[in-house]
Write an enzyme that holds these catalytic residues in place. Structure first.
Site, mmCIF file in Angstrom:
data_model
loop_
_atom_site.group_PDB
_atom_site.id
_atom_site.type_symbol
_atom_site.label_atom_id
_atom_site.label_comp_id
_atom_site.label_asym_id
_atom_site.label_seq_id
_atom_site.Cartn_x
_atom_site.Cartn_y
_atom_site.Cartn_z
ATOM 1 N N ASN A 1 71.173 93.370 -68.093
ATOM 2 C CA ASN A 1 71.257 92.749 -69.420
ATOM 3 C C ASN A 1 71.157 91.227 -69.379
ATOM 4 O O ASN A 1 70.572 90.612 -70.265
ATOM 5 C CB ASN A 1 72.534 93.196 -70.150
ATOM 6 N N GLY B 1 78.531 95.909 -64.436
ATOM 7 C CA GLY B 1 77.856 97.090 -64.965
ATOM 8 C C GLY B 1 78.818 97.947 -65.753
ATOM 9 O O GLY B 1 79.829 97.464 -66.279
ATOM 10 N N THR C 1 81.653 100.746 -66.800
ATOM 11 C CA THR C 1 82.976 101.082 -66.290
ATOM 12 C C THR C 1 82.920 102.309 -65.400
ATOM 13 O O THR C 1 83.607 102.369 -64.364
ATOM 14 C CB THR C 1 83.950 101.297 -67.463
ATOM 15 N N GLY D 1 81.612 101.202 -62.133
ATOM 16 C CA GLY D 1 82.607 100.314 -61.542
ATOM 17 C C GLY D 1 83.736 101.075 -60.871
ATOM 18 O O GLY D 1 84.243 100.657 -59.818
ATOM 19 N N GLU E 1 83.124 93.261 -63.289
ATOM 20 C CA GLU E 1 82.968 92.887 -64.702
ATOM 21 C C GLU E 1 82.284 94.060 -65.368
ATOM 22 O O GLU E 1 81.115 94.337 -65.120
ATOM 23 C CB GLU E 1 82.152 91.592 -64.824
ATOM 24 N N GLU F 1 85.417 85.490 -62.619
ATOM 25 C CA GLU F 1 84.276 84.730 -62.141
ATOM 26 C C GLU F 1 84.266 83.376 -62.843
ATOM 27 O O GLU F 1 84.940 83.181 -63.843
ATOM 28 C CB GLU F 1 82.973 85.480 -62.427
#
Length: 457
Positions: A134, A210, A212, A215, A232, A433
């Site tokens: 994205n 990416g 959940t 993740g 994230e 981050e």
């Protein structure tokens, strides 16, 4: 059925093939990590000022190719050219910011009896970064550039659909003089190249952006090796609009339409105090009708296509044709187009109101008072971002303290600044981050005690 050895990159606005690139195998990932391990030792041994100087040269090289990078992002990701220019500039600016940190990665002197105690922040080694489609360029930079500044080597796996800007950044890094194999980009399939990178015993940390769902798998696989992760993940961010707010600013449709809604921070739950609900509905109807959707390379375009046919089908599944909604328009024909949409008949517990759609679709929900607004805002498994709009400073402070999200904006829709930390609560991820502590996240703290007591007599 075997996986193809190449990735086909499409222009999402036309569905035309832009390029084919090799898809990394498990063996390719292993080779890259071995090379990175060797290169990292020399990179970390450089004086911090020399490492910073090379990163600043990298930033200058990116700066001289900004328009090229932006146009490449337009073609591979369908981003509007204005957004793409910002993204290329963000990568450049983060390089400069991270370069400054290389010379300021400080330890501490801690008072203890019997001697001196000092700490050192030492690089982890090889960092694996798995970037999404994205925002291919900036998010790849967020994971990679602070890690490089801290003395690590980076192996970056971009998303299958958007590898081209990452590959070009790697070329520019070599052109700027960064040592070979310190920053490597290996496109590939997530379940092959991405998994191999996560599982590699010499990849000291993984940074993943990416879904959940994925993740969780990354976290589980890293746990087997007690490997640190930064995650994230998804979001379903609220836009809380009180009756005293500036409605025109608060209801800016690009709070959820930016990047065609393919943004974890998109304010896709529009929570409006019920006394101004009808006024908000009228404003949104007019705003959606005026959004210019079309060729992302055109300077006048405000919203481009979705990234893929798969994503278009996913977004459509949340918006039945008969659903009560406010709708804009989108082009017909080739390309992955979906019109700007606000669903007006959803319950707070509906799928569209709770799940991350990742498209230009928001839901409009009323609330009664401050307590009700906070309840609705927190009624989600996510906690990445959000906005709240009010002229009451006390209310702004109270609500900011009670909404469970990592990044909140008062009378603003801005979530990301490279000067400030970024990350989520709950199932939106782990770690932070960007910001002044970004480099520290890519180091280990070593503690050293030095005795000052003489030998026993």
């Amino acid at each position: 059925m075997s996986e193809p050895h190449e990735l086909t990159v499409l222009n999402p606005a036309t569905e035309e093939v832009l390029a084919t690139v090799p898809a990394a195998s498990e063996e390719d990932i292993d080779t890259a990590v071995v090379r990175a391990t060797r290169a990292q030792a020399k990179w970390a041994a450089l004086a911090p000022a020399d490492r910073a100087r090379l990163l600043r040269r990298f930033a200058d090289t990116v700066d001289s190719h900004l328009e090229e990078l932006a146009r490449l992002e337009v073609r591979e990701a369908g981003h509007t050219v204005g957004n793409a220019r910002w993204e290329a500039g963000n990568a450049r600016d983060l390089l400069l910011y991270a370069a400054g940190g290389a010379e300021r990665l400080l330890g501490r002197q801690i008072p203890v009896p019997g001697g001196w105690n000092v700490t050192f922040q030492e690089p982890l080694g090889v960092v694996g970064v798995i970037a999404p489609w994205n925002f291919p360029m900036p998010i790849a930079a967020w994971g990679s550039f602070p890690a490089l500044a801290a003395g690590n080597a980076v192996v970056l796996k971009p998303a299958e659909t958007t590898p081209l800007t990452a590959l070009r950044l790697a070329e520019l890094a070599l052109e700027a003089g960064l040592p070979e194999h310190v920053f490597q980009v290996l496109p590939g399939h997530g379940h092959i190249a991405g998994r191999a990178l996560v599982d590699h015993p010499d990849a000291a940390k993984i940074v993943f952006t990416g879904s959940t769902r994925t993740g969780r798998e990354v976290m589980e696989r890293c746990a087997r090796l007690v490997k640190p992760v930064t995650l994230e993940l998804g979001g379903k961010s609220p836009n809380i609009v009180f009756a005293d707010a500036d409605l025109k600013a608060a209801l800016d449709p690009f709070s959820f339409l930016d990047n065609s809604g393919q943004d974890c921070c998109a304010r896709t739950r529009i929570l409006v105090q019920e006394t101004v609900l009808e006024e908000a509905r009228d404003f949104l109807a007019d705003a959606l009708a005026s959004v210019v959707v079309g060729d992302p390379a055109d300077e006048k375009t405000q919203m481009g296509p979705l990234i893929s046919r798969q994503q278009l089908d996913r977004v459509r599944s949340y918006v039945p044709e008969a659903a009560p909604a406010l709708r804009g328009s989108a082009p017909q024909g080739p390309g992955f187009w979906f019109p700007p949409t606000v669903l007006t008949g959803e319950r707070p517990d509906s799928e569209a109101a709770r799940e991350e759609i990742f498209g230009p679709v928001a839901v409009l929900l009323p609330f009664t008072d401050e307590q009700d607004a906070v309840r609705l805002a927190n009624d989600t498994p996510y906690g990445l971002s959000g906005s709240l709009w009010t002229r009451d400073l006390g209310r702004a402070l109270r609500v900011s303290q009670t909404v469970r999200a990592g990044n909140l904006s008062v009378n603003s829709h801005s979530s990301v600044r490279y000067w400030t930390p970024f990350g989520g609560f709950k199932q939106s991820g782990l770690g932070r981050e960007l910001g002044p502590d970004a480099l520290t996240a890519f180091t280990e703290t070593k503690n050293v005690f030095i005795s000052t007591e003489g030998p026993a007599q």
